[in-house]
Structures are given as C-alpha cells and as structure tokens.
Scaffold this motif. Structure first.
Motif, PDB file in Angstrom:
ATOM      1  N   TRP A 117     -14.893   0.823   1.188  1.00 12.04           N
ATOM      2  CA  TRP A 117     -16.191   0.721   1.863  1.00 12.04           C
ATOM      3  C   TRP A 117     -16.242   1.652   3.229  1.00 12.04           C
ATOM      4  O   TRP A 117     -17.205   2.129   3.544  1.00 12.04           O
ATOM      5  N   ASN A 118     -15.022   1.943   3.734  1.00 12.72           N
ATOM      6  CA  ASN A 118     -15.158   2.877   4.959  1.00 12.72           C
ATOM      7  C   ASN A 118     -14.880   4.120   4.798  1.00 12.72           C
ATOM      8  O   ASN A 118     -14.485   5.008   5.533  1.00 12.72           O
ATOM      9  N   GLY A 119     -15.025   4.834   3.245  1.00 12.37           N
ATOM     10  CA  GLY A 119     -14.761   5.957   3.006  1.00 12.37           C
ATOM     11  C   GLY A 119     -13.404   6.347   2.789  1.00 12.37           C
ATOM     12  O   GLY A 119     -13.385   7.919   2.569  1.00 12.37           O
ATOM     13  N   ASN A 120     -12.372   5.464   2.811  1.00 14.68           N
ATOM     14  CA  ASN A 120     -10.935   6.034   2.974  1.00 14.68           C
ATOM     15  C   ASN A 120     -10.434   5.843   1.367  1.00 14.68           C
ATOM     16  O   ASN A 120      -9.757   5.102   0.644  1.00 14.68           O
ATOM     17  N   PHE A 121     -11.370   6.663   0.488  1.00 12.44           N
ATOM     18  CA  PHE A 121     -11.059   6.823  -1.042  1.00 12.44           C
ATOM     19  C   PHE A 121      -9.752   7.033  -1.482  1.00 12.44           C
ATOM     20  O   PHE A 121      -9.151   6.577  -2.366  1.00 12.44           O
ATOM     21  N   ASN A 122      -9.196   7.856  -0.780  1.00 13.71           N
ATOM     22  CA  ASN A 122      -7.693   8.202  -1.431  1.00 13.71           C
ATOM     23  C   ASN A 122      -6.651   7.053  -0.892  1.00 13.71           C
ATOM     24  O   ASN A 122      -5.858   6.680  -1.972  1.00 13.71           O
ATOM     25  N   LYS A 123      -6.833   6.302   0.081  1.00 16.00           N
ATOM     26  CA  LYS A 123      -6.182   5.067   0.307  1.00 16.00           C
ATOM     27  C   LYS A 123      -6.365   3.984  -0.639  1.00 16.00           C
ATOM     28  O   LYS A 123      -5.442   3.212  -0.906  1.00 16.00           O
ATOM     29  N   ALA A 124      -7.908   4.001  -0.961  1.00 19.03           N
ATOM     30  CA  ALA A 124      -8.210   2.724  -1.969  1.00 19.03           C
ATOM     31  C   ALA A 124      -7.376   3.155  -3.260  1.00 19.03           C
ATOM     32  O   ALA A 124      -6.959   2.321  -4.142  1.00 19.03           O
ATOM     33  N   LEU A 125      -7.501   4.504  -3.746  1.00 21.96           N
ATOM     34  CA  LEU A 125      -6.989   4.865  -5.137  1.00 21.96           C
ATOM     35  C   LEU A 125      -5.486   4.709  -5.115  1.00 21.96           C
ATOM     36  O   LEU A 125      -4.948   4.389  -6.031  1.00 21.96           O
ATOM     37  N   GLN A 126      -4.852   5.228  -3.836  1.00 27.40           N
ATOM     38  CA  GLN A 126      -3.380   4.775  -3.725  1.00 27.40           C
ATOM     39  C   GLN A 126      -3.001   3.417  -4.059  1.00 27.40           C
ATOM     40  O   GLN A 126      -1.938   2.928  -4.897  1.00 27.40           O
ATOM     41  N   LEU A 127      -3.677   2.506  -3.327  1.00 27.92           N
ATOM     42  CA  LEU A 127      -3.517   1.028  -3.645  1.00 27.92           C
ATOM     43  C   LEU A 127      -3.520   0.490  -5.083  1.00 27.92           C
ATOM     44  O   LEU A 127      -2.974  -0.244  -5.933  1.00 27.92           O
ATOM     45  N   LEU A 128      -4.730   0.818  -5.684  1.00 28.59           N
ATOM     46  CA  LEU A 128      -5.158   0.646  -7.073  1.00 28.59           C
ATOM     47  C   LEU A 128      -4.100   1.337  -7.979  1.00 28.59           C
ATOM     48  O   LEU A 128      -3.732   0.886  -9.019  1.00 28.59           O
ATOM     49  N   HIS A 129      -3.522   2.510  -7.786  1.00 24.45           N
ATOM     50  CA  HIS A 129      -2.665   3.384  -8.689  1.00 24.45           C
ATOM     51  C   HIS A 129      -1.347   2.812  -8.788  1.00 24.45           C
ATOM     52  O   HIS A 129      -0.577   2.287  -9.538  1.00 24.45           O
ATOM     53  N   SER A 130      -0.912   2.078  -7.447  1.00 24.36           N
ATOM     54  CA  SER A 130       0.464   1.361  -7.418  1.00 24.36           C
ATOM     55  C   SER A 130       0.339   0.115  -8.061  1.00 24.36           C
ATOM     56  O   SER A 130       1.378  -0.173  -8.941  1.00 24.36           O
ATOM     57  N   ILE A 131      -0.778  -0.662  -8.085  1.00 22.90           N
ATOM     58  CA  ILE A 131      -0.953  -1.961  -9.019  1.00 22.90           C
ATOM     59  C   ILE A 131      -0.795  -1.471 -10.272  1.00 22.90           C
ATOM     60  O   ILE A 131      -0.227  -2.183 -11.196  1.00 22.90           O
ATOM     61  N   ALA A 132      -1.428  -0.452 -10.894  1.00 26.38           N
ATOM     62  CA  ALA A 132      -1.639   0.037 -12.288  1.00 26.38           C
ATOM     63  C   ALA A 132      -0.076   0.493 -12.583  1.00 26.38           C
ATOM     64  O   ALA A 132       0.258  -0.154 -13.739  1.00 26.38           O
ATOM     65  N   ILE A 133       0.660   0.982 -11.899  1.00 28.92           N
ATOM     66  CA  ILE A 133       2.157   1.209 -12.169  1.00 28.92           C
ATOM     67  C   ILE A 133       2.828   0.156 -12.491  1.00 28.92           C
ATOM     68  O   ILE A 133       3.463   0.142 -13.372  1.00 28.92           O
ATOM     69  N   GLU A 134       2.710  -0.786 -11.408  1.00 26.13           N
ATOM     70  CA  GLU A 134       3.553  -2.042 -11.650  1.00 26.13           C
ATOM     71  C   GLU A 134       3.264  -2.938 -13.068  1.00 26.13           C
ATOM     72  O   GLU A 134       3.878  -3.279 -13.613  1.00 26.13           O
ATOM     73  N   LEU A 135       1.819  -3.037 -13.174  1.00 24.74           N
ATOM     74  CA  LEU A 135       1.406  -3.618 -14.225  1.00 24.74           C
ATOM     75  C   LEU A 135       1.627  -3.022 -15.733  1.00 24.74           C
ATOM     76  O   LEU A 135       1.934  -3.670 -16.701  1.00 24.74           O
TER      77      LEU A 135
END
Length: 516
Positions: free
Chosen positions: A188-206
């Motif tokens: 929402w704050n335009g920090n798309f890279n940070k958002a993607l990093q969080l989601l990517h780390s979740i995906a790797i764990e799962l």
C-alpha cells in the motif's frame, strides 16, 4: 462428496466446537452433528444446540452452501441472545462475520467481528476464555482491516497478535499468515520490493517443508494466496512475465475449496488480462470463462442456490421481528422501516450486481470476437503462404527434373573428365529438395507436427512427411518425387497412415489433417 478442508486463511472450521474429530470422514460430519442437534432439542439443551448450529454453519460454509450456512448461523445467534449467553453470542457473531466477509459485505462483517471481539476481551479479562481465543479474535480483525485497507488498525492488530503469540504457542503457520498481512502494508505504501521479499520468503518456507518441520504439508495450501499476491504485485509494477510465472504456479494448486473460491475467481480474471495483453487470446478467454463460472455459481441472483442470500433473508432477524410483533405494535413499525431500508439496499445491490455481470459478459464477448477475427486472419495468411510454398516447391521439382535429365544425358554422351567433374560439383552443391521444403513448412505451420503427434503419437518420421505433403494438396506423383519413393508406395503409405490414425472409411484423410 469429499472436499478439501482449508486452513490457509485460518477461519474457524466445524472442528472448533469439538463435536467431531478431525479424522471423521467428510460425508459423516453432517450426519453426526445433525444427530447431536436432535439430541439437544429433545433434552432442551440450548448450549449444545447452539454449538451444533455453529458447527453446521461452518461445515456448509466450507462446502460453499452459503444459504444453509447463513440459516444455521442466524438461528444460533437468535438462540444465544435469547439464552443471554455472552460466549456463544460472540461465537455466532464471529461465524456471521466470516460469512459476510466472504461475500465482501465489509460493513456487516466489521460490525460482527468488532462486537464479538469486545465480548472476547471481556471474557478473557474475567478468565472465562484462554489466550488462544483472544488471539483468534484479533486475527479476525487483522483479516477485516486488510480487506478494507485500514493501515493503522492492521498494523496495530498484527503487533498485538505477535505479542499474544509470545505468551502461548500458536500454529507454526500463524507467523506466515501475519507476514503475508505485513506485505500488504508495504504494498500500500509503494514498497513493492519489500512486499515481494516477504511473500517470496513465505513461498520458500512452504515449498521446502521438511518432515521434522513445525509446518505441515497441508500448510502448502497457503501458497495459493501467496502466489496470487505476488502475481498481482508484478502486474502492478509492469512485469508481466514474472506475473505470468506466479499465475501459472497459482493455477496448478488444485483441490483447495472453501474460502479461496472467490479469490481464485479474482485471480483467474487478472490472469486473463495479463494473457490478453500478451496476445494469448485463447488462454485469456479460457481463464475469463473460469472466473465467470465461479461468479455465476455463487453470485448470480438467478441461481436458485443464491436467491435467499441475495435477497438477504436472515433467520435471526425474521425471528426477532416475530418476537417483537408479540411485544408491541411500535416495535413492529420500527422493524418494518428497517426492512424497507434493507430491501432498498438489496435491490440496489442486485441491480449493481446484474450490471457488473452484464459488463463482464459484454467484455468477454468483445474479446471473443476480436480473438476470432484475429484467428481467421491468421488462417487466411497461412493458407496464402502454404499455397506459395506449394507453387515454389512444384517449380523446384520441375527444375530438378530438368537438371536430372541433363545430368543423365551428360553421363551417357560425354565421357571426358571435365564433364564428370562438373557433374560431381552439381551433386555436392545441390540442397535436398525435401530439406528445403520441410524447413519452410515448419516455419509457416508452427506446432503442426507436435499437434499431429498428440492426436496420433505412433506416427513415424515418414508418416509426418506424408502428412505435411497431404496438407498442401500435393499429388501422388509429386509426393513420390519429394519422398524418393514410387507412386505405388505413396498409395500404400496413405493406407497405412489411415490405419494408424484409426480413421473411419467415410472420413476424408485430407480434411482430417487440415483440421489440425
């Protein structure tokens, strides 16, 4: 009918009241709970009856029978308020909050979750419930505030969940759920890279859950949400190829029903837009249809299953109105006014919904017509190119026949070394007529051989050559020349080809090949 239980978004399920075991077969669940419900009615046990109704509502919700789910939840709330039991009032409000959340009735959902949460906080302060129930209530508010994009409340409730999580041990997946919610704040704050990093780390764990991990294999279902979130963000930052990669990962996740059904519809529609913009019209149309199918099944007011919900019949309100009628006429008039307002909202909602559906249908039709026109133009262009290829090949055949005749004449009449050297030079410099033809054919008829082998996987390379020549309407004599066989062998080869393709006698071989 069996269906997958969904835990990815951590809504309560029909197991939470403890009436059935998690190992109970799905077909047996409603039978067991219905028997407990009948027993509670016979024994006049209101609390057991309310628990049965809440469990039945959650069960029907997971099976996407929302009409029944709303009915059970409404009846449970009426009984809980009549019995003045605060815990079960909160629990039924929580179930109704979940149901209205799934249908994006954000105002009602927020009211139900907020009212339930106030009660849970008071009960926890009194020591009537444990900390896990309070955590669950805060997480409901996390879900709601993510939906309505209220950043301050979302951040505050995530922090509270983290604090409470340190005081007891929630499921391992809960941490990943909260991280997914944090990614929304960054997005929402335009920090798309940070958002993607969080989601990517979740995906790797799962994606890499080990046997000794606290995470369970069933937690992988949460990847449906994660892949969808990543794909949508990549669309926002104009990276369609990466978006397509994660949309493809999302569509491969099968068997997850329940709460993700509407999110799946949303992602199908977004994926269709990406595909359409990249020129994949057929695939875009396919996913737009899948999205529309879900909308028609669960949101179309013409669907019998949805009529009661679309007209917002609420058993709790109906029974309350009847009760108020018995009390006094004044309350009846107030209830009638509330009904008029509600009816107006419902009619407005239905009109808007119909307009949206009509808009989707018109857009789908326009896209379909554009795709059909483009496909027709492509076919006409391909036919022109194939005719040119046929004409050029026939000219080459004629030239080669002249060269061959001349070569034979030189061999027979001129015996000197210079003539023999010239003949060898001609033979070495000439390119195979078939190789030249086949190279251009494959350039113009992309994927023809692959599609052919899918329909008839037992075809040899010689069969494929013959099919290419048949597609371009070469005569038997011309086929014989190109393939280097006799005319009789061409007829035999055509007969064997029909047998391999298992064509009926009345089926034309040339017409069949031209449909591929």
């Amino acid at each position: 009918m069996q269906f997958e239980r969904l835990h990815s978004q951590q809504f309560k399920t029909h197991f939470n009241e403890g009436l059935v075991s998690t190992k109970t077969p799905n077909d047996s669940v409603p039978i067991i709970i219905e028997k407990l419900k009948e027993k509670a009615i016979l024994e006049n046990d209101t609390i057991s009856l309310i628990r049965s109704l809440i469990s039945l509502s959650a069960f029907e919700r997971h099976r996407l029978n929302f009409n029944k789910a709303f009915g059970y939840a409404g009846e449970a709330l009426f009984l809980a308020e009549s019995h003045k039991d605060r815990l079960y009032i909160a629990k039924t409000q929580e179930e109704l909050g979940t149901l209205t959340y799934l249908y994006k009735q954000d105002e009602e959902s927020g009211n139900y979750f907020t009212n339930a949460h106030k009660t849970y906080k008071n009960l926890y302060t009194e020591g009537s419930i444990n900390i896990s129930e309070l955590y669950r209530s805060y997480y409901n508010l996390v879900m709601h505030n993510q939906r309505i994009a209220h950043q301050n409340n979302l951040r505050a409730h995530i922090d509270t969940c983290n604090i409470l999580g340190k005081q007891f041990k929630p499921d391992a997946i809960s941490r990943l759920h909260l991280n997914e919610k944090k990614s929304s704040l960054n997005e929402w704050n335009g920090n798309f890279n940070k958002a993607l990093q969080l989601l990517h780390s979740i995906a790797i764990e799962l994606e890499n859950i080990q046997p000794d991990s606290e995470l369970k294999q069933e937690n992988k279902r949460f990847l449906l949400i994660i892949y969808g979130r990543m794909a949508v963000i990549y669309v926002k930052i104009n990276k369609p190829k990466l978006a397509e990669t994660y949309f493809e990962k999302f569509v491969k996740i099968q068997g997850v029903l329940g709460e993700t059904t509407f999110y799946r519809s949303f992602l199908y529609s977004r994926y269709a837009e990406v595909l359409y913009n990249q020129g994949s019209f057929a695939k875009a149309y396919e996913y737009e249809q899948k999205s529309n199918a879900i909308g028609n099944a669960y949101l179309d007011p013409r669907n019998e299953q949805n009529k009661d919900f679309i007209t917002t019949r609420n058993p709790y309100k109906e029974q309350l109105i009847k009760k108020n009628e018995q009390l006094n006429l004044k309350n009846l008039e107030l209830a009638k006014q509330r009904e008029d307002i509600l009816r107006f909202r419902v009619i407005l909602f239905v009109i808007l919904l119909v307009l949206v559906i009509v808009g989707f249908l018109i857009r789908s039709r326009i896209r379909s017509l554009k795709f059909q026109k483009k496909e027709q133009n492509s076919k006409e262009l391909l036919n022109i190119k194939n005719k040119e290829l046929t004409a050029n090949t026939l000219q080459l055949i004629e030239k080669e026949e002249v060269i061959k005749t001349l070569s034979n004449y030189v061999k027979e009449t001129i015996k000197d070394k210079k003539a023999q050297s010239l003949l060898k030079s001609l033979e070495h410099s000439s390119v195979s007529l078939w190789d030249s033809f086949n190279s251009r054919f494959k350039e113009q008829n992309i994927g023809f051989y692959e599609r052919l082998q899918k329909k008839s996987p037992n075809l040899s390379s010689s069969d494929l050559k013959l099919c290419a020549l048949i597609k371009l309407n070469f005569s038997g004599k011309e086929m014989a020349y190109l393939l280097g066989i006799s005319l009789g062998s061409v007829h035999v080869a055509r007969h064997r080809l029909r047998k391999k393709m298992k064509l009926d006698r009345n089926k034309n071989l040339t017409q069949f090949i031209n449909t591929i």
